[in-house]
Design an enzyme around this catalytic site. Structure first.
Site, PDB file in Angstrom:
ATOM      1  N   GLU A   1       4.161  13.404  -0.143  1.00 52.09           N
ATOM      2  CA  GLU A   1       5.540  13.820   0.147  1.00 52.09           C
ATOM      3  C   GLU A   1       5.444  15.164   0.859  1.00 52.09           C
ATOM      4  O   GLU A   1       5.054  16.160   0.267  1.00 52.09           O
ATOM      5  CB  GLU A   1       6.364  13.961  -1.131  1.00 52.09           C
ATOM      6  CG  GLU A   1       7.832  14.183  -0.804  1.00 52.09           C
ATOM      7  CD  GLU A   1       8.611  14.909  -1.892  1.00 52.09           C
ATOM      8  OE1 GLU A   1       9.838  14.786  -1.924  1.00 52.09           O
ATOM      9  OE2 GLU A   1       7.988  15.618  -2.703  1.00 52.09           O
TER      10      GLU A   1
ATOM     11  N   ASP B   1       3.521  14.206  -5.010  1.00 53.98           N
ATOM     12  CA  ASP B   1       4.785  14.935  -5.021  1.00 53.98           C
ATOM     13  C   ASP B   1       4.674  16.326  -4.408  1.00 53.98           C
ATOM     14  O   ASP B   1       3.723  17.065  -4.692  1.00 53.98           O
ATOM     15  CB  ASP B   1       5.244  15.085  -6.483  1.00 53.98           C
ATOM     16  CG  ASP B   1       6.606  15.725  -6.600  1.00 53.98           C
ATOM     17  OD1 ASP B   1       7.571  15.131  -6.103  1.00 53.98           O
ATOM     18  OD2 ASP B   1       6.703  16.829  -7.186  1.00 53.98           O
TER      19      ASP B   1
ATOM     20  N   HIS C   1      14.889   8.510  -4.606  1.00 53.88           N
ATOM     21  CA  HIS C   1      15.649   9.029  -5.744  1.00 53.88           C
ATOM     22  C   HIS C   1      16.190  10.446  -5.498  1.00 53.88           C
ATOM     23  O   HIS C   1      16.816  11.010  -6.385  1.00 53.88           O
ATOM     24  CB  HIS C   1      14.737   9.033  -6.962  1.00 53.88           C
ATOM     25  CG  HIS C   1      13.579   9.983  -6.771  1.00 53.88           C
ATOM     26  ND1 HIS C   1      12.604   9.753  -5.816  1.00 53.88           N
ATOM     27  CD2 HIS C   1      13.279  11.166  -7.348  1.00 53.88           C
ATOM     28  CE1 HIS C   1      11.746  10.765  -5.832  1.00 53.88           C
ATOM     29  NE2 HIS C   1      12.131  11.643  -6.741  1.00 53.88           N
ATOM     30  N   ASP C   2      15.893  11.022  -4.348  1.00 56.05           N
ATOM     31  CA  ASP C   2      16.354  12.384  -4.053  1.00 56.05           C
ATOM     32  C   ASP C   2      17.497  12.434  -3.050  1.00 56.05           C
ATOM     33  O   ASP C   2      17.994  13.522  -2.736  1.00 56.05           O
ATOM     34  CB  ASP C   2      15.208  13.223  -3.457  1.00 56.05           C
ATOM     35  CG  ASP C   2      14.152  13.579  -4.486  1.00 56.05           C
ATOM     36  OD1 ASP C   2      14.472  13.618  -5.688  1.00 56.05           O
ATOM     37  OD2 ASP C   2      13.007  13.827  -4.075  1.00 56.05           O
TER      38      ASP C   2
ATOM     39  N   ASP D   1       3.212   8.362  -9.363  1.00 55.41           N
ATOM     40  CA  ASP D   1       3.595   9.644  -8.810  1.00 55.41           C
ATOM     41  C   ASP D   1       2.587  10.679  -9.311  1.00 55.41           C
ATOM     42  O   ASP D   1       2.241  10.690 -10.490  1.00 55.41           O
ATOM     43  CB  ASP D   1       5.005  10.016  -9.323  1.00 55.41           C
ATOM     44  CG  ASP D   1       5.869  10.609  -8.232  1.00 55.41           C
ATOM     45  OD1 ASP D   1       5.457  11.624  -7.663  1.00 55.41           O
ATOM     46  OD2 ASP D   1       6.954  10.049  -7.966  1.00 55.41           O
TER      47      ASP D   1
HETATM   48  O1  TEU Z   1      10.923  16.457  -4.336  1.00 56.15           O
HETATM   49  C1  TEU Z   1      10.483  17.559  -3.633  1.00 56.15           C
HETATM   50  C2  TEU Z   1      11.462  18.038  -2.656  1.00 56.15           C
HETATM   51  O2  TEU Z   1      12.576  17.647  -2.586  1.00 56.15           O
HETATM   52  C3  TEU Z   1      10.892  19.077  -1.830  1.00 56.15           C
HETATM   53  O3  TEU Z   1       9.563  18.719  -1.603  1.00 56.15           O
HETATM   54  C4  TEU Z   1      11.469  19.311  -0.514  1.00 56.15           C
HETATM   55  O4  TEU Z   1      10.514  20.135   0.007  1.00 56.15           O
HETATM   56  C5  TEU Z   1      12.739  20.033  -0.436  1.00 56.15           C
HETATM   57  O5  TEU Z   1      13.791  19.124  -0.362  1.00 56.15           O
HETATM   58  C6  TEU Z   1      12.682  20.977   0.744  1.00 56.15           C
HETATM   59  O6  TEU Z   1      13.913  21.241   1.277  1.00 56.15           O
HETATM   60  C7  TEU Z   1      10.050  16.038  -5.309  1.00 56.15           C
HETATM   61  C8  TEU Z   1      10.628  14.905  -6.086  1.00 56.15           C
HETATM   62  O7  TEU Z   1      10.843  13.820  -5.242  1.00 56.15           O
HETATM   63  C9  TEU Z   1      11.871  15.387  -6.779  1.00 56.15           C
HETATM   64  O8  TEU Z   1      12.526  14.369  -7.474  1.00 56.15           O
HETATM   65  C10 TEU Z   1      11.467  16.487  -7.728  1.00 56.15           C
HETATM   66  O9  TEU Z   1      12.614  17.033  -8.308  1.00 56.15           O
HETATM   67  C11 TEU Z   1      10.690  17.584  -7.027  1.00 56.15           C
HETATM   68  O10 TEU Z   1       9.655  17.064  -6.199  1.00 56.15           O
HETATM   69  C12 TEU Z   1      10.023  18.481  -8.028  1.00 56.15           C
HETATM   70  O11 TEU Z   1       8.931  17.828  -8.622  1.00 56.15           O
END
Ligand code: TEU
Ligand code: CA
Length: 571
Positions: free
Chosen positions: A255, A205, A324-325, A106
């Protein structure tokens, strides 16, 4: 010969590969401290190999105070001691490579931890060379009302220097200033350092947030984060970053929330910034209420839009249903009631794994792990869950309210996908011999790797078969995409085709039986069944009705059981 050579060169490894996402903290603990670690991953590489995995994406394992479980990095070139040492990391890379598994890490470069030495320097004031590595506004008056993705304002005031810094995520995650060329060069040096150590790529990320709009910009009506999501001009930085990546033979997966299918070729086309991205369109369609039904038509539309926009060499994409989100896919896109769970999990697998793109499987998805029914608010760990709980309790704090919030968290929280991996029926699901850092889902007694490895009709066995099918039939990698009956409210039916060859994927995404009228493009030929999820789970005893073994020429209709998935090959 010449031609074949060219063809081979035109197919990069990652187009034929299957990825597996590991959330190290919850994968496998090797030393009994209750926290998953690198040794735990090393010990289970064979499991991944048998599943058919070609590369692993590791969630952050860097040094971090863990406000956001490793997404707040305090040293990019060190390993979090909870996970092990740099030596463990190098061993993991070596051992994985010996088995033919690649490792991608990552790359969190939208922000650092507030404990990163750069930020500590930056706090010294305007004259410090690192000050401008972050984003500042003078005084204590907020320059705008922008809302952080993790709740509250994006601005955090630092009295000592009478300035505020910007954070798109938690306040302990200050955003880096991509306008600063020195900062960018330091990041590139760090990237090259990892790649020189032999890793095979990065999942990048939150990369669509690195550019911010002018301070006075107002959020769009329906989208609070628009002033810092995929802002015009971001391409300048992404192009520069991609040049660093192109010095190496690696895979890059951005991402990219807020990037539309229309814009996708710029991001993942031939000269795109990344090899593929995680788009957010389909994944945001999960049902938030427990007994809600999923909008099948909307899901097909979202997935189909991306498929068509990138087909015919216009680009390439990552395929995923879980990470994981987000909550567990079988719970929010399928159905986790015992009678449906196995069917729903395999139906979803069939639906997305055979699309065009590189599939990713999130740990535990391959055994149909479900959402967690949290029993007390203390069981929740995620920074966003905690913020939400605090906010909700501020409105009203009593026992009924708590129960309500618990129920809500059990369906929406990111913690649903972060409960420990369920390996076997021994205590703590075989994840740890100590006290797990996060509650284990009690359903491990029925949902676990050990049992599913033994059962030929398990979800795990199905995943293995499906992966082998994808690997042995090039049409699933190189074939084009066409879908049928976009308005059908239950069934996703699409075709992959390559010259004369055709494969048909038919999936009932609901718990009701379904029937489809076969379009003439399908009924004009006869088809034989390659694979289906019929002998999976609760219907295991029923023989497959003979008419499903074949789709006869001129056949008009096809009936499907709840969550039935069928894959046909043209005769
Ligand atoms: O997630 C990022 C994320 O959720 C945002 O990019 C997204 O834009 C958002 O949902 C918009 O509505 C990443 C990781 O996957 C996450 O676990 C971290 O907490 C986050 O970045 C911060 O690094
Ligand atoms: Ca451990």
């Amino acid at each position: 010969m010449e031609d074949m050579h060219e063809k081979q060169q035109a197919m990069p490894w990652w187009k034929e590969a299957i990825g597996y996402q590991i959330y190290p903290k919850s994968f496998k603990d090797s030393n009994g401290d209750g926290i998953g670690d690198l040794q735990g991953i090393r010990k289970n590489l064979r499991y991944l190999k048998e599943l058919g995995i070609d590369f692993v994406w590791l969630n952050p394992v860097y040094a971090s105070p863990n406000v956001d479980n490793g997404y707040d990095i305090s040293d990019y070139q060190d390993i979090n001691p909870e996970f092990g040492t740099m030596e463990d990391m190098l061993k993991l890379i070596d051992e994985a490579h010996d088995l033919g598994i690649k490792i991608i890490m990552d790359l969190v470069i939208n922000h650092t931890s507030d404990q990163h030495p750069w930020f500590k320097e930056a706090l010294q004031g305007k004259d410090n060379p690192y000050h401008d590595y972050y984003i500042w506004a003078d005084g204590n008056d907020k320059p705008n009302q922008w809302e952080s993705i993790f709740g509250g304002s994006v601005w955090e005031y630092v009295p000592a220097i009478d300035q505020q810094y910007l954070h798109v995520f938690a306040k302990e995650q200050p955003d880096l200033n991509w306008e600063n060329p020195n900062m960018r060069q330091d990041i590139y040096t760090m990237i090259r350092w990892w790649l020189d150590l032999g890793i095979d790529g990065f999942r990048i990320d939150a990369i669509s947030h690195i550019k911010k709009s002018p301070w006075h910009t107002k959020p769009k009506k329906d989208w609070a984060y628009s002033p810092f999501t995929n802002v015009k001009g971001i391409g300048v930085y992404l192009r520069e970053l991609s040049k660093v990546f192109k010095e190496y033979d690696i895979v890059t997966v951005g991402e990219a929330s807020g990037v539309t299918a229309e814009q996708a070729p710029e991001w993942v086309g031939k000269d795109g910034y990344f090899n593929m991205i995680f788009e957010f369109e389909h994944i945001s369609l999960w049902k938030r209420e427990k007994n809600d039904t999923m909008d099948v038509v909307a899901l097909k539309k979202a997935l189909g839009r991306w498929q068509k926009r990138l087909d015919y060499g216009q680009g390439w994409n990552a395929l995923y249903m879980e990470n994981h989100d987000v909550p567990r896919s079988v719970s929010v896109f399928g159905n986790d009631q015992p009678v449906y769970r196995e069917k729903a999990a395999t139906a979803l697998a069939t639906m997305y794994l055979l699309l065009q793109g590189t599939p990713f499987i999130y740990q535990g998805q391959e055994i149909g792990m479900t959402n967690m029914t949290f029993r007390s608010l203390d069981e929740l760990d995620d920074v966003t869950a905690k913020n939400q709980i605090e906010e909700l309790l501020q409105m009203e704090d009593n026992e009924d309210r708590k129960l309500e919030i618990l129920e809500l968290m059990s369906s929406i929280s990111r913690d649903n996908s972060r409960t420990p991996m369920q390996w076997n029926t021994s205590e703590n699901a075989g994840f740890t011999t100590g006290k797990p850092w996060m509650v284990v889902n009690p359903n491990y007694t029925t949902i676990n790797v050990a049992e599913q490895t033994q059962q030929p009709t398990s979800i795990l066995s199905y995943y293995k078969k499906l992966i082998q099918l994808r690997k042995t039939q090039n049409i699933f990698v190189s074939g084009h995409y066409h879908d049928y009956l976009p308005k059908h409210p239950q069934v996703y039916i699409y075709e992959r085709f390559l010259e004369e060859d055709r494969m048909l994927v038919v999936v009932n995404l609901t718990k009701e039986p379904a029937e489809i009228n076969l379009p003439t493009a399908i009924s004009g030929q006869s088809w034989s069944l390659v694979m289906g999820n019929h002998p999976i789970g609760s219907h295991a005893a029923d023989p497959l009705s003979p008419f499903k073994q074949q789709l006869k020429e001129k056949q008009k209709k096809l009936a499907l059981e709840p969550y039935e998935a069928l894959i046909y090959h043209v005769n």
